[in-house]
Design an enzyme around this catalytic site. Structure first.
Site, PDB file in Angstrom:
ATOM      1  N   GLY A  41       0.826  -1.204   0.000  1.00 41.19           N
ATOM      2  CA  GLY A  41       0.000   0.000   0.000  1.00 41.19           C
ATOM      3  C   GLY A  41       0.864   1.259   0.000  1.00 41.19           C
ATOM      4  O   GLY A  41       0.529   2.261  -0.626  1.00 41.19           O
ATOM      5  N   THR A  42       1.979   1.192   0.705  1.00 38.02           N
ATOM      6  CA  THR A  42       2.881   2.345   0.778  1.00 38.02           C
ATOM      7  C   THR A  42       3.387   2.727  -0.614  1.00 38.02           C
ATOM      8  O   THR A  42       3.394   3.906  -0.980  1.00 38.02           O
ATOM      9  CB  THR A  42       4.088   2.010   1.698  1.00 38.02           C
ATOM     10  OG1 THR A  42       3.569   1.729   3.000  1.00 38.02           O
ATOM     11  CG2 THR A  42       5.072   3.147   1.769  1.00 38.02           C
ATOM     12  N   ASN A  87      -7.150   4.345   9.488  1.00 37.21           N
ATOM     13  CA  ASN A  87      -6.606   3.109  10.053  1.00 37.21           C
ATOM     14  C   ASN A  87      -6.568   3.101  11.578  1.00 37.21           C
ATOM     15  O   ASN A  87      -6.379   2.056  12.180  1.00 37.21           O
ATOM     16  CB  ASN A  87      -5.193   2.846   9.512  1.00 37.21           C
ATOM     17  CG  ASN A  87      -4.277   4.030   9.686  1.00 37.21           C
ATOM     18  OD1 ASN A  87      -4.593   5.133   9.266  1.00 37.21           O
ATOM     19  ND2 ASN A  87      -3.142   3.823  10.308  1.00 37.21           N
ATOM     20  N   GLN A 113      -7.446   0.458   4.063  1.00 35.34           N
ATOM     21  CA  GLN A 113      -8.301  -0.078   5.129  1.00 35.34           C
ATOM     22  C   GLN A 113      -9.747  -0.255   4.678  1.00 35.34           C
ATOM     23  O   GLN A 113     -10.539  -0.870   5.387  1.00 35.34           O
ATOM     24  CB  GLN A 113      -8.260   0.825   6.368  1.00 35.34           C
ATOM     25  CG  GLN A 113      -6.911   0.846   7.070  1.00 35.34           C
ATOM     26  CD  GLN A 113      -6.595  -0.461   7.814  1.00 35.34           C
ATOM     27  OE1 GLN A 113      -7.429  -1.359   7.933  1.00 35.34           O
ATOM     28  NE2 GLN A 113      -5.370  -0.562   8.294  1.00 35.34           N
ATOM     29  N   SER A 140      -3.961  -2.833  -0.491  1.00 38.99           N
ATOM     30  CA  SER A 140      -2.851  -3.666  -0.030  1.00 38.99           C
ATOM     31  C   SER A 140      -3.352  -5.062   0.322  1.00 38.99           C
ATOM     32  O   SER A 140      -4.440  -5.210   0.886  1.00 38.99           O
ATOM     33  CB  SER A 140      -2.238  -3.002   1.207  1.00 38.99           C
ATOM     34  OG  SER A 140      -1.226  -3.823   1.742  1.00 38.99           O
ATOM     35  N   GLY A 141      -2.531  -6.085   0.007  1.00 40.68           N
ATOM     36  CA  GLY A 141      -2.969  -7.463   0.219  1.00 40.68           C
ATOM     37  C   GLY A 141      -3.038  -7.906   1.669  1.00 40.68           C
ATOM     38  O   GLY A 141      -3.948  -8.622   2.058  1.00 40.68           O
ATOM     39  N   HIS A 142      -2.064  -7.455   2.485  1.00 34.92           N
ATOM     40  CA  HIS A 142      -1.959  -8.079   3.811  1.00 34.92           C
ATOM     41  C   HIS A 142      -3.054  -7.645   4.774  1.00 34.92           C
ATOM     42  O   HIS A 142      -3.163  -8.191   5.868  1.00 34.92           O
ATOM     43  CB  HIS A 142      -0.564  -7.884   4.409  1.00 34.92           C
ATOM     44  CG  HIS A 142      -0.253  -6.509   4.905  1.00 34.92           C
ATOM     45  ND1 HIS A 142      -0.311  -6.177   6.230  1.00 34.92           N
ATOM     46  CD2 HIS A 142       0.129  -5.384   4.264  1.00 34.92           C
ATOM     47  CE1 HIS A 142       0.048  -4.913   6.382  1.00 34.92           C
ATOM     48  NE2 HIS A 142       0.316  -4.402   5.203  1.00 34.92           N
ATOM     49  N   THR A 151      10.181  -7.886 -12.142  1.00 34.64           N
ATOM     50  CA  THR A 151       9.477  -9.147 -12.389  1.00 34.64           C
ATOM     51  C   THR A 151       8.313  -9.269 -11.408  1.00 34.64           C
ATOM     52  O   THR A 151       8.494  -9.105 -10.210  1.00 34.64           O
ATOM     53  CB  THR A 151      10.452 -10.340 -12.224  1.00 34.64           C
ATOM     54  OG1 THR A 151      11.537 -10.128 -13.133  1.00 34.64           O
ATOM     55  CG2 THR A 151       9.776 -11.662 -12.507  1.00 34.64           C
ATOM     56  N   CYS A 200       2.433   1.217  13.111  1.00 35.65           N
ATOM     57  CA  CYS A 200       3.617   1.884  12.554  1.00 35.65           C
ATOM     58  C   CYS A 200       4.156   2.969  13.466  1.00 35.65           C
ATOM     59  O   CYS A 200       5.217   3.516  13.209  1.00 35.65           O
ATOM     60  CB  CYS A 200       3.315   2.520  11.201  1.00 35.65           C
ATOM     61  SG  CYS A 200       2.179   1.638  10.186  1.00 35.65           S
TER      62      CYS A 200
HETATM   63  N1  PLP Z   1      -2.528   3.269   4.288  1.00 33.58           N
HETATM   64  C1  PLP Z   1      -3.235   2.851   5.332  1.00 33.58           C
HETATM   65  C2  PLP Z   1      -4.497   3.544   5.687  1.00 33.58           C
HETATM   66  C3  PLP Z   1      -2.783   1.768   6.096  1.00 33.58           C
HETATM   67  O1  PLP Z   1      -3.486   1.358   7.165  1.00 33.58           O
HETATM   68  C4  PLP Z   1      -1.572   1.127   5.726  1.00 33.58           C
HETATM   69  C5  PLP Z   1      -1.034  -0.001   6.518  1.00 33.58           C
HETATM   70  O2  PLP Z   1      -0.861   0.080   7.707  1.00 33.58           O
HETATM   71  C6  PLP Z   1      -0.870   1.609   4.602  1.00 33.58           C
HETATM   72  C7  PLP Z   1      -1.385   2.673   3.909  1.00 33.58           C
HETATM   73  C8  PLP Z   1       0.400   0.979   4.168  1.00 33.58           C
HETATM   74  O3  PLP Z   1       0.165  -0.259   3.563  1.00 33.58           O
HETATM   75  P1  PLP Z   1       1.343  -1.348   3.487  1.00 33.58           P
HETATM   76  O4  PLP Z   1       1.552  -1.865   4.860  1.00 33.58           O
HETATM   77  O5  PLP Z   1       0.838  -2.377   2.539  1.00 33.58           O
HETATM   78  O6  PLP Z   1       2.539  -0.636   2.951  1.00 33.58           O
END
Ligand code: PLP
Length: 371
Positions: free
Chosen positions: A71-72, A151, A181, A201-203, A239, A319
């Site tokens: 996601g970042t 989040n 989220q 984001s996948g996780h 890749t 984070c």
């Molecule tokens: N944006 C939001 C709102 C999130 O909650 C997160 C993850 O904590 C991210 C971005 C970042 O995603 P990733 O952990 O896949 O880099």
């Protein structure tokens, strides 16, 4: 027994996603760019996966989905390239005070490069009102970036209404939403939302870490962030990590169980408020995030106490690593409430016993302190 209630930080990989990854690692292991049979097979799996993610996003066409590493990366790409691609029309950006660091740090960087940023204030739970976007909008606004679900609090901002504000004002600003989220938790269809760029984001949805996607509205050309090979139609070099991509797609094909999430959140509020009447809750719309605070306590103390019983929660966001939450500060909450905040995250694997254990844990922590 383990009670994992930190699903906004990350989720357990579901069996379907793990099996898809294993299959891609051990059988469909070719490079999707190779022209031989193993490569063509991998390419087929890549495009089938793109279709699944695109359907989950409600995109018009799978080509609108580009795979990223997280996601970042999606946020960085949208913000940095989005602003650069528009800078001939102006240098003003609208965002908010409650964005994730993946967006906030890009805003700081863009400011240092000569862009000006208006950071909107949220309401008491983290929602950004479309009216505040209207008021901040200028002739030279080129980018609006607002998260769909916060989040830390689970507040939901109406991105469709923000898009409508831009349309009515005749603004050509790009609209980006960090939907990391929101994806699979709050219903939206990329084709009708009105956003040009959407980060996911996948996780957070039971796929492994290390995979994300950026929805890029068809017709929009975004300069690549990673340059090199011609992968992803020359939009993102490197890749393709097919195991993660196949797993992400498999997770997207599962039932998101939104009703179950909402039921767990509802039950959590009930059980926790019965166990500890002085708890404060933020009333927000996302079904999977609940921000709760035990005023007068420190989050770390509560987290450690709960961890001793196998209960995993977090303090605001994973984070932050000890720093005070910029989100909770922006809401104007009392310092006592901020310092005693815990964030709960529910998933389709959450069961009522997890919530009972948490309620008992908080009740016992409080009882011990009173003795
Ligand atoms: N944006 C939001 C709102 C999130 O909650 C997160 C993850 O904590 C991210 C971005 C970042 O995603 P990733 O952990 O896949 O880099």
């Amino acid at each position: 027994m383990e009670h994992y209630l930190d699903n906004a930080a990350t989720t357990r990989v579901c069996t379907e996603a793990a099996e898809a990854a294993l299959q891609a690692m051990t059988e469909t292991y070719g490079n999707p760019s190779s022209t031989h049979t193993k490569g063509r097979e991998a390419h087929r799996l890549l495009e089938e996966s793109r279709k699944s993610v695109s359907e989950a996003l409600g995109a018009r066409d799978p080509s609108e989905v580009v795979f990223t590493s997280c996601g970042t990366e999606s946020d960085n790409w949208a913000l940095l390239s989005g602003a650069e691609s528009m800078k001939r029309s102006g240098r003003h950006i609208i965002s908010s005070l409650v964005e994730h660091d993946a967006v906030r740090r890009c805003l700081d960087l863009l400011e240092s490069r000569g862009f000006s940023v208006t950071r909107l204030e949220p309401d008491g739970t983290g929602v950004i009102s479309p009216d505040s976007v209207r008021e901040a909008l200028r002739e030279d606004t080129i980018l609006v970036s607002l998260m769909m679900v916060n989040n830390e609090t689970g507040a939901v901002t109406d991105i469709g209404a923000v898009s409508e504000v831009l349309r009515r004002a005749g603004s050509s600003a790009l609209l980006h939403t960090d939907a990391v989220q929101a994806f699979r938790k709050v219903p939206f269809q990329a084709r009708t939302l009105g956003a040009d760029l959407i980060s996911v984001s996948g996780h957070k949805i039971h796929a492994p870490k290390g995979i994300g996607a950026l929805y890029i509205r068809s017709g929009l050309r975004l300069r690549p962030l990673l340059i090199g090979g011609a992968q992803e139609s020359e939009r993102r070099a490197g890749t393709e990590p097919l195991p993660q991509i196949a797993a992400f797609a498999a997770a997207c094909r599962q039932d998101p169980c939104v009703d179950h999430l909402a039921a767990m959140k509802h039950l959590a509020v009930k059980l926790l408020s019965e166990a500890v009447p002085e708890l404060c809750f933020l009333d927000t719309a996302a079904p999977h995030i609940l921000s709760v605070s035990m005023p007068g306590w420190r989050s770390e103390v509560l987290m450690n106490f709960l961890e001793g019983r196998g209960i995993y929660v977090s303090k605001s966001s994973a984070c932050k690593q000890g720093r005070r939450s910029h989100v909770l500060e922006a809401l104007g909450l009392r310092p006592q409430v901020i310092d005693g905040a815990l964030r709960l995250g529910f998933s389709r694997f959450t069961v009522p016993e997890d919530l009972t254990a948490l309620a008992e844990g908080l009740r016992d922590a409080r009882a011990l302190a009173h003795h």
